[in-house]
Design a protein around this motif. Structure first.
Motif, PDB file in Angstrom:
ATOM      1  N   LEU A  55      95.505  37.652  19.475  1.00 24.21           N
ATOM      2  CA  LEU A  55      94.160  38.027  19.911  1.00 24.21           C
ATOM      3  C   LEU A  55      93.334  38.558  18.742  1.00 24.21           C
ATOM      4  O   LEU A  55      92.131  38.262  18.634  1.00 24.21           O
ATOM      5  CB  LEU A  55      94.233  39.066  21.032  1.00 24.21           C
ATOM      6  CG  LEU A  55      94.730  38.547  22.375  1.00 24.21           C
ATOM      7  CD1 LEU A  55      94.941  39.705  23.345  1.00 24.21           C
ATOM      8  CD2 LEU A  55      93.777  37.519  22.947  1.00 24.21           C
ATOM      9  N   ALA A  56      93.956  39.338  17.869  1.00 21.01           N
ATOM     10  CA  ALA A  56      93.240  39.857  16.704  1.00 21.01           C
ATOM     11  C   ALA A  56      92.806  38.720  15.788  1.00 21.01           C
ATOM     12  O   ALA A  56      91.659  38.694  15.319  1.00 21.01           O
ATOM     13  CB  ALA A  56      94.116  40.852  15.952  1.00 21.01           C
ATOM     14  N   ALA A  57      93.703  37.775  15.529  1.00 24.82           N
ATOM     15  CA  ALA A  57      93.347  36.625  14.682  1.00 24.82           C
ATOM     16  C   ALA A  57      92.215  35.825  15.319  1.00 24.82           C
ATOM     17  O   ALA A  57      91.262  35.426  14.635  1.00 24.82           O
ATOM     18  CB  ALA A  57      94.574  35.738  14.449  1.00 24.82           C
ATOM     19  N   GLY A  58      92.294  35.613  16.617  1.00 22.66           N
ATOM     20  CA  GLY A  58      91.232  34.891  17.315  1.00 22.66           C
ATOM     21  C   GLY A  58      89.906  35.631  17.264  1.00 22.66           C
ATOM     22  O   GLY A  58      88.848  35.029  17.062  1.00 22.66           O
ATOM     23  N   GLY A  59      89.949  36.939  17.411  1.00 23.99           N
ATOM     24  CA  GLY A  59      88.737  37.743  17.331  1.00 23.99           C
ATOM     25  C   GLY A  59      88.111  37.700  15.958  1.00 23.99           C
ATOM     26  O   GLY A  59      86.881  37.621  15.819  1.00 23.99           O
ATOM     27  N   LEU A  60      88.947  37.748  14.934  1.00 21.56           N
ATOM     28  CA  LEU A  60      88.429  37.670  13.567  1.00 21.56           C
ATOM     29  C   LEU A  60      87.745  36.333  13.320  1.00 21.56           C
ATOM     30  O   LEU A  60      86.653  36.277  12.735  1.00 21.56           O
ATOM     31  CB  LEU A  60      89.552  37.903  12.555  1.00 21.56           C
ATOM     32  CG  LEU A  60      90.077  39.335  12.478  1.00 21.56           C
ATOM     33  CD1 LEU A  60      91.397  39.370  11.723  1.00 21.56           C
ATOM     34  CD2 LEU A  60      89.060  40.256  11.831  1.00 21.56           C
ATOM     35  N   ALA A  62      86.555  34.198  15.639  1.00 20.67           N
ATOM     36  CA  ALA A  62      85.360  34.106  16.485  1.00 20.67           C
ATOM     37  C   ALA A  62      84.225  34.916  15.878  1.00 20.67           C
ATOM     38  O   ALA A  62      83.051  34.534  15.973  1.00 20.67           O
ATOM     39  CB  ALA A  62      85.664  34.588  17.895  1.00 20.67           C
ATOM     40  N   GLY A  63      84.565  36.013  15.239  1.00 20.60           N
ATOM     41  CA  GLY A  63      83.565  36.881  14.645  1.00 20.60           C
ATOM     42  C   GLY A  63      82.861  36.297  13.445  1.00 20.60           C
ATOM     43  O   GLY A  63      81.848  36.842  12.994  1.00 20.60           O
ATOM     44  N   ALA A  65      81.265  33.687  13.646  1.00 20.95           N
ATOM     45  CA  ALA A  65      80.046  33.112  14.223  1.00 20.95           C
ATOM     46  C   ALA A  65      79.359  34.047  15.213  1.00 20.95           C
ATOM     47  O   ALA A  65      78.160  33.938  15.420  1.00 20.95           O
ATOM     48  CB  ALA A  65      80.382  31.802  14.933  1.00 20.95           C
ATOM     49  N   LEU A  66      80.110  34.939  15.827  1.00 19.08           N
ATOM     50  CA  LEU A  66      79.557  35.817  16.862  1.00 19.08           C
ATOM     51  C   LEU A  66      79.324  37.222  16.303  1.00 19.08           C
ATOM     52  O   LEU A  66      80.275  37.882  15.892  1.00 19.08           O
ATOM     53  CB  LEU A  66      80.506  35.890  18.061  1.00 19.08           C
ATOM     54  CG  LEU A  66      80.803  34.562  18.745  1.00 19.08           C
ATOM     55  CD1 LEU A  66      81.907  34.724  19.775  1.00 19.08           C
ATOM     56  CD2 LEU A  66      79.551  34.007  19.382  1.00 19.08           C
ATOM     57  N   PRO A  67      78.096  37.676  16.294  1.00 22.21           N
ATOM     58  CA  PRO A  67      77.770  38.986  15.712  1.00 22.21           C
ATOM     59  C   PRO A  67      78.580  40.131  16.328  1.00 22.21           C
ATOM     60  O   PRO A  67      78.703  40.233  17.540  1.00 22.21           O
ATOM     61  CB  PRO A  67      76.281  39.160  16.024  1.00 22.21           C
ATOM     62  CG  PRO A  67      75.763  37.776  16.187  1.00 22.21           C
ATOM     63  CD  PRO A  67      76.897  36.999  16.795  1.00 22.21           C
ATOM     64  N   GLY A  68      79.150  40.936  15.456  1.00 18.49           N
ATOM     65  CA  GLY A  68      79.866  42.139  15.868  1.00 18.49           C
ATOM     66  C   GLY A  68      81.326  41.949  16.217  1.00 18.49           C
ATOM     67  O   GLY A  68      82.089  42.918  16.235  1.00 18.49           O
ATOM     68  N   VAL A  69      81.736  40.726  16.502  1.00 19.88           N
ATOM     69  CA  VAL A  69      83.111  40.497  16.953  1.00 19.88           C
ATOM     70  C   VAL A  69      84.110  40.697  15.814  1.00 19.88           C
ATOM     71  O   VAL A  69      85.155  41.339  15.998  1.00 19.88           O
ATOM     72  CB  VAL A  69      83.259  39.107  17.604  1.00 19.88           C
ATOM     73  CG1 VAL A  69      84.702  38.819  17.974  1.00 19.88           C
ATOM     74  CG2 VAL A  69      82.367  39.002  18.833  1.00 19.88           C
ATOM     75  N   ALA A  70      83.823  40.193  14.631  1.00 16.91           N
ATOM     76  CA  ALA A  70      84.740  40.352  13.497  1.00 16.91           C
ATOM     77  C   ALA A  70      84.880  41.824  13.116  1.00 16.91           C
ATOM     78  O   ALA A  70      85.981  42.287  12.816  1.00 16.91           O
ATOM     79  CB  ALA A  70      84.281  39.538  12.296  1.00 16.91           C
ATOM     80  N   LEU A  71      83.775  42.546  13.125  1.00 15.93           N
ATOM     81  CA  LEU A  71      83.819  43.974  12.804  1.00 15.93           C
ATOM     82  C   LEU A  71      84.691  44.721  13.810  1.00 15.93           C
ATOM     83  O   LEU A  71      85.537  45.538  13.437  1.00 15.93           O
ATOM     84  CB  LEU A  71      82.407  44.555  12.787  1.00 15.93           C
ATOM     85  CG  LEU A  71      82.298  46.061  12.540  1.00 15.93           C
ATOM     86  CD1 LEU A  71      82.823  46.419  11.164  1.00 15.93           C
ATOM     87  CD2 LEU A  71      80.854  46.512  12.692  1.00 15.93           C
ATOM     88  N   THR A  72      84.520  44.403  15.082  1.00 19.20           N
ATOM     89  CA  THR A  72      85.315  45.041  16.123  1.00 19.20           C
ATOM     90  C   THR A  72      86.789  44.673  15.992  1.00 19.20           C
ATOM     91  O   THR A  72      87.661  45.540  16.084  1.00 19.20           O
ATOM     92  CB  THR A  72      84.786  44.635  17.517  1.00 19.20           C
ATOM     93  OG1 THR A  72      83.404  44.985  17.588  1.00 19.20           O
ATOM     94  CG2 THR A  72      85.547  45.327  18.618  1.00 19.20           C
TER      95      THR A  72
END
Length: 119
Positions: A55-60, A62-63, A65-72
């Protein structure tokens, strides 16, 4: 600032490392087993770590392209490894696994946050 990483490649690198870590954790080699056993993490729960890392790798990713997701996601990865470091400390399991695996990943994820999101 649009909320996506200023540099994409450190975030992608961390995602790749976490993906590799998750895949290794499916059938953990001896050094991962020693680490998890050393902190007293129950074997019945090892699968959860695979899910969290995926999930962390996927979030990174996805982030990118998606604002704020990589930071989170990056902040969550740092929190995960801070908790892992604390588990090592509490268990007094401070050998090579702690210094290389745990603190190494904490340093990498912190460096990625600084490189990718610092203004």
């Amino acid at each position: 600032m649009n909320g996506t990483p200023h540099l994409w490649w450190p975030t992608a690198l961390l995602a790749l490392v976490l993906l590799g870590d998750a895949l290794l954790s499916l059938r953990p080699p001896a050094f991962i087993q020693r680490c998890l056993d050393g902190v007293g993490f129950p074997r019945d729960w090892w699968w959860v770590l695979v899910v969290v890392k995926l999930l962390a790798a996927g979030g990174l990713l996805a982030g990118l392209a998606l604002p704020g997701v990589a930071l989170t996601a990056n902040t969550g990865v740092i929190a995960y490894f801070v908790c892992a470091a604390y588990a090592h400390y509490r268990a007094r399991f401070l050998g090579q696994e702690f210094w290389f695996n745990c603190l190494g990943m904490l340093a990498l994820s912190t460096a990625v946050l600084a490189l990718s999101h610092a203004v």
